[in-house]
Design an enzyme around this catalytic site. Structure first.
Site, PDB file in Angstrom:
ATOM      1  N   GLU A   1       0.825  -1.208   0.000  1.00  0.00           N
ATOM      2  CA  GLU A   1       0.000   0.000   0.000  1.00  0.00           C
ATOM      3  C   GLU A   1       0.860   1.259   0.000  1.00  0.00           C
ATOM      4  O   GLU A   1       1.966   1.285   0.537  1.00  0.00           O
ATOM      5  CB  GLU A   1      -0.939  -0.009   1.217  1.00  0.00           C
ATOM      6  CG  GLU A   1      -1.986  -1.094   1.076  1.00  0.00           C
ATOM      7  CD  GLU A   1      -3.010  -1.125   2.202  1.00  0.00           C
ATOM      8  OE1 GLU A   1      -4.149  -1.496   1.915  1.00  0.00           O
ATOM      9  OE2 GLU A   1      -2.676  -0.783   3.347  1.00  0.00           O
TER      10      GLU A   1
ATOM     11  N   CYS B   1       3.445   8.704   0.909  1.00  0.00           N
ATOM     12  CA  CYS B   1       3.972   7.785   1.913  1.00  0.00           C
ATOM     13  C   CYS B   1       4.142   6.419   1.247  1.00  0.00           C
ATOM     14  O   CYS B   1       3.163   5.811   0.812  1.00  0.00           O
ATOM     15  CB  CYS B   1       2.974   7.714   3.082  1.00  0.00           C
ATOM     16  SG  CYS B   1       3.443   6.531   4.352  1.00  0.00           S
TER      17      CYS B   1
ATOM     18  N   CYS C   1       6.465  -6.507   7.531  1.00  0.00           N
ATOM     19  CA  CYS C   1       7.539  -5.978   8.361  1.00  0.00           C
ATOM     20  C   CYS C   1       7.901  -7.032   9.386  1.00  0.00           C
ATOM     21  O   CYS C   1       7.039  -7.765   9.869  1.00  0.00           O
ATOM     22  CB  CYS C   1       7.091  -4.693   9.064  1.00  0.00           C
ATOM     23  SG  CYS C   1       8.445  -3.844   9.913  1.00  0.00           S
TER      24      CYS C   1
ATOM     25  N   CYS D   1       6.264  -4.351  16.003  1.00  0.00           N
ATOM     26  CA  CYS D   1       5.847  -3.330  16.969  1.00  0.00           C
ATOM     27  C   CYS D   1       4.409  -3.616  17.396  1.00  0.00           C
ATOM     28  O   CYS D   1       3.544  -3.906  16.572  1.00  0.00           O
ATOM     29  CB  CYS D   1       5.967  -1.934  16.353  1.00  0.00           C
ATOM     30  SG  CYS D   1       7.673  -1.522  15.922  1.00  0.00           S
TER      31      CYS D   1
ATOM     32  N   CYS E   1       1.174  -1.746  15.701  1.00  0.00           N
ATOM     33  CA  CYS E   1       1.187  -1.460  14.254  1.00  0.00           C
ATOM     34  C   CYS E   1       0.520  -2.587  13.477  1.00  0.00           C
ATOM     35  O   CYS E   1       0.829  -3.763  13.674  1.00  0.00           O
ATOM     36  CB  CYS E   1       2.625  -1.271  13.780  1.00  0.00           C
ATOM     37  SG  CYS E   1       2.751  -0.952  12.013  1.00  0.00           S
TER      38      CYS E   1
ATOM     39  N   CYS F   1      -1.359   6.394   9.745  1.00  0.00           N
ATOM     40  CA  CYS F   1      -0.127   5.784  10.244  1.00  0.00           C
ATOM     41  C   CYS F   1      -0.430   4.468  10.943  1.00  0.00           C
ATOM     42  O   CYS F   1      -1.299   4.404  11.811  1.00  0.00           O
ATOM     43  CB  CYS F   1       0.554   6.693  11.265  1.00  0.00           C
ATOM     44  SG  CYS F   1       0.874   8.334  10.674  1.00  0.00           S
TER      45      CYS F   1
HETATM   46  N1  SAH Z   1       9.289   0.906  10.117  1.00  0.00           N
HETATM   47  C1  SAH Z   1       9.486   2.335  10.040  1.00  0.00           C
HETATM   48  C2  SAH Z   1       8.606   2.985   9.020  1.00  0.00           C
HETATM   49  C3  SAH Z   1       7.129   3.024   9.406  1.00  0.00           C
HETATM   50  S1  SAH Z   1       6.694   4.679   9.715  1.00  0.00           S
HETATM   51  C4  SAH Z   1       9.320   2.936  11.429  1.00  0.00           C
HETATM   52  O1  SAH Z   1       8.950   2.207  12.332  1.00  0.00           O
HETATM   53  O2  SAH Z   1       9.593   4.100  11.616  1.00  0.00           O
HETATM   54  C5  SAH Z   1       5.114   4.535  10.397  1.00  0.00           C
HETATM   55  C6  SAH Z   1       4.995   5.293  11.699  1.00  0.00           C
HETATM   56  O3  SAH Z   1       3.678   5.085  12.253  1.00  0.00           O
HETATM   57  C7  SAH Z   1       5.978   4.785  12.731  1.00  0.00           C
HETATM   58  O4  SAH Z   1       6.387   5.829  13.550  1.00  0.00           O
HETATM   59  C8  SAH Z   1       5.109   3.816  13.502  1.00  0.00           C
HETATM   60  O5  SAH Z   1       5.648   3.504  14.756  1.00  0.00           O
HETATM   61  C9  SAH Z   1       3.814   4.574  13.572  1.00  0.00           C
HETATM   62  N2  SAH Z   1       2.671   3.718  13.848  1.00  0.00           N
HETATM   63  C10 SAH Z   1       2.587   2.380  13.699  1.00  0.00           C
HETATM   64  N3  SAH Z   1       1.362   1.956  14.050  1.00  0.00           N
HETATM   65  C11 SAH Z   1       0.669   3.034  14.424  1.00  0.00           C
HETATM   66  C12 SAH Z   1      -0.671   3.227  14.841  1.00  0.00           C
HETATM   67  N4  SAH Z   1      -1.520   2.211  14.924  1.00  0.00           N
HETATM   68  N5  SAH Z   1      -1.071   4.487  15.128  1.00  0.00           N
HETATM   69  C13 SAH Z   1      -0.220   5.524  14.987  1.00  0.00           C
HETATM   70  N6  SAH Z   1       1.051   5.400  14.569  1.00  0.00           N
HETATM   71  C14 SAH Z   1       1.490   4.167  14.290  1.00  0.00           C
END
Ligand code: SAH
Length: 354
Positions: free
Chosen positions: A86, A99, A106, A110, A113, A334
């Site tokens: 996506e 984006c 991944c 986390c 996420c 995000c």
């Molecule tokens: N793997 C990289 C790139 C992803 S960026 C990284 O972790 O930075 C996507 C951003 O959204 C990251 O900061 C991630 O931690 C955040 N994110 C992930 N899940 C989220 C959620 N459910 N709500 C808000 N932010 C989230």
């Protein structure tokens, strides 16, 4: 699609052509959206015919487009191996951000996420990374009726951990920065990482673009549970790598992303701890109201909790903004991207008219 100028010149050399051919061809592909060799009028019929036999320029296949009421667009792209990724377009008054994804799924797991739940399938190629930008730029010019550049900023904040795929991400960035292709300034390209510390120096060497770090917690005990790679590279090492990344460039700051999770990391005490932690790093903080997805245990912090948290950081002298939630009605915000669909039948995907 994924060849930067150096690699394209090498490819041309393999055809017995001079390096300047790369400078002729890149603008056709990336600035004009032309993929048909015979339409590239300045390269000559003979070379066009040989390229026809030797190479194709192709972006990932569009499977669906969702357009949110706020103008945010989410695209699902099918890859040749049956996986899908996506990409999200976020229009704002002063900029248009794309984006993009760097991996299928991944591996970092986390806790909050959606992409993590899909697991990891594979790295994207440079062609698949640039292909997202190519499609977005030329599709948007058509549907929005623009005759000049639409995209002003690119963020590697889609699916995947870009610092675990630098082999493909660095040449892809080279295409984004090349004046013969997208011509973006390196400050308008941002790579976001969950904290793959050893790769940060390699990014700086290979493509010194803006860096964002997904911090989400002010201490190791909590960060270990939210961002498990912290167990390998704890906060102190991460921040040292951040300082090294911006060293020698007084204008640069690291963006720290902090998803606001109710009752988990949004306490005023945690805000004060965060402010103390970031005192020694040129930093700005992006608070991201948590975006829910099916199956998650987490809840978004209340707006008052987010404001209070922000005010504490601001009072401590930290540049802080709350990221406006965009595209959540189409699961494009995000942390909501989850396009990994190896072998998922394309029938379940609605193909919108484009
Ligand atoms: N793997 C990289 C790139 C992803 S960026 C990284 O972790 O930075 C996507 C951003 O959204 C990251 O900061 C991630 O931690 C955040 N994110 C992930 N899940 C989220 C959620 N459910 N709500 C808000 N932010 C989230």
């Amino acid at each position: 699609m994924g060849l930067d100028r150096t690699s394209l010149a090498a490819f041309m050399a393999g055809l017995g052509e001079k390096a300047f051919r790369a400078q002729q061809i890149l603008p056709w592909i990336h600035q004009r959206g032309v993929t048909d060799w015979s339409a590239m009028t300045n390269i000559g019929k003979g070379l066009a015919a040989r390229l026809q036999a030797a190479a194709t320029v192709r972006a990932p296949e569009l499977l669906s487009e969702h357009v949110s009421a706020d103008g945010t667009r989410k695209w699902l792209f099918g890859l040749t191996d049956g996986n899908a990724i996506e990409t999200v377009f976020i229009p704002e008054t002063d900029r248009n951000t794309l984006c993009i994804s760097s991996q299928v799924g991944c591996a970092l797991d986390c806790a909050f996420c959606a992409t993590a739940q899909q697991g990891f399938a594979r790295n994207l190629t440079a062609a698949e990374i640039v292909g997202q930008v190519w499609f977005a730029e030329h599709h948007l010019r058509r549907v929005l009726g623009h005759d000049e550049r639409v995209l002003s900023n690119i963020v590697f904040m889609g699916m995947g951990e870009p610092l675990l795929n630098l082999k493909e991400v660095i040449p892809a960035i080279a295409v984004l920065l090349d004046d013969y292709a997208y011509g973006l300034s390196r400050r308008r390209v941002t790579v976001s990482t969950a904290g793959v510390v050893p790769a940060m120096a390699r990014l700086q060497e290979g493509a010194p673009v803006s860096l964002a770090v997904s911090l989400h917690a002010p201490d190791d005990a909590l960060r270990d549970t939210l961002v498990p790679i912290n167990r390998k590279y704890p906060i102190a090492e991460l921040l040292e790598a951040c300082r090294a990344y911006v060293r020698g460039d007084a204008r640069r700051r690291i963006t720290f992303e902090y998803a606001m999770l109710a009752g988990v990391n949004d306490d005023p005490q945690q805000a004060r701890a965060l402010a103390r932690l970031l005192r020694t790093v040129p930093a700005k903080v992006n608070l991201i109201p948590f975006n829910p997805f099916p199956g998650t245990q987490f809840l978004r912090s209340a707006p008052e909790a987010i404001d209070r948290f922000r005010d504490i950081l601001l009072q401590a002298g930290l540049m802080t903004v709350t990221r406006r939630t965009r595209g959540d009605g189409i699961q494009a915000a995000c942390g909501q991207l989850a396009g990994v669909v190896r072998e998922r039948p394309h029938r379940v995907v609605q193909l919108h008219a484009v």
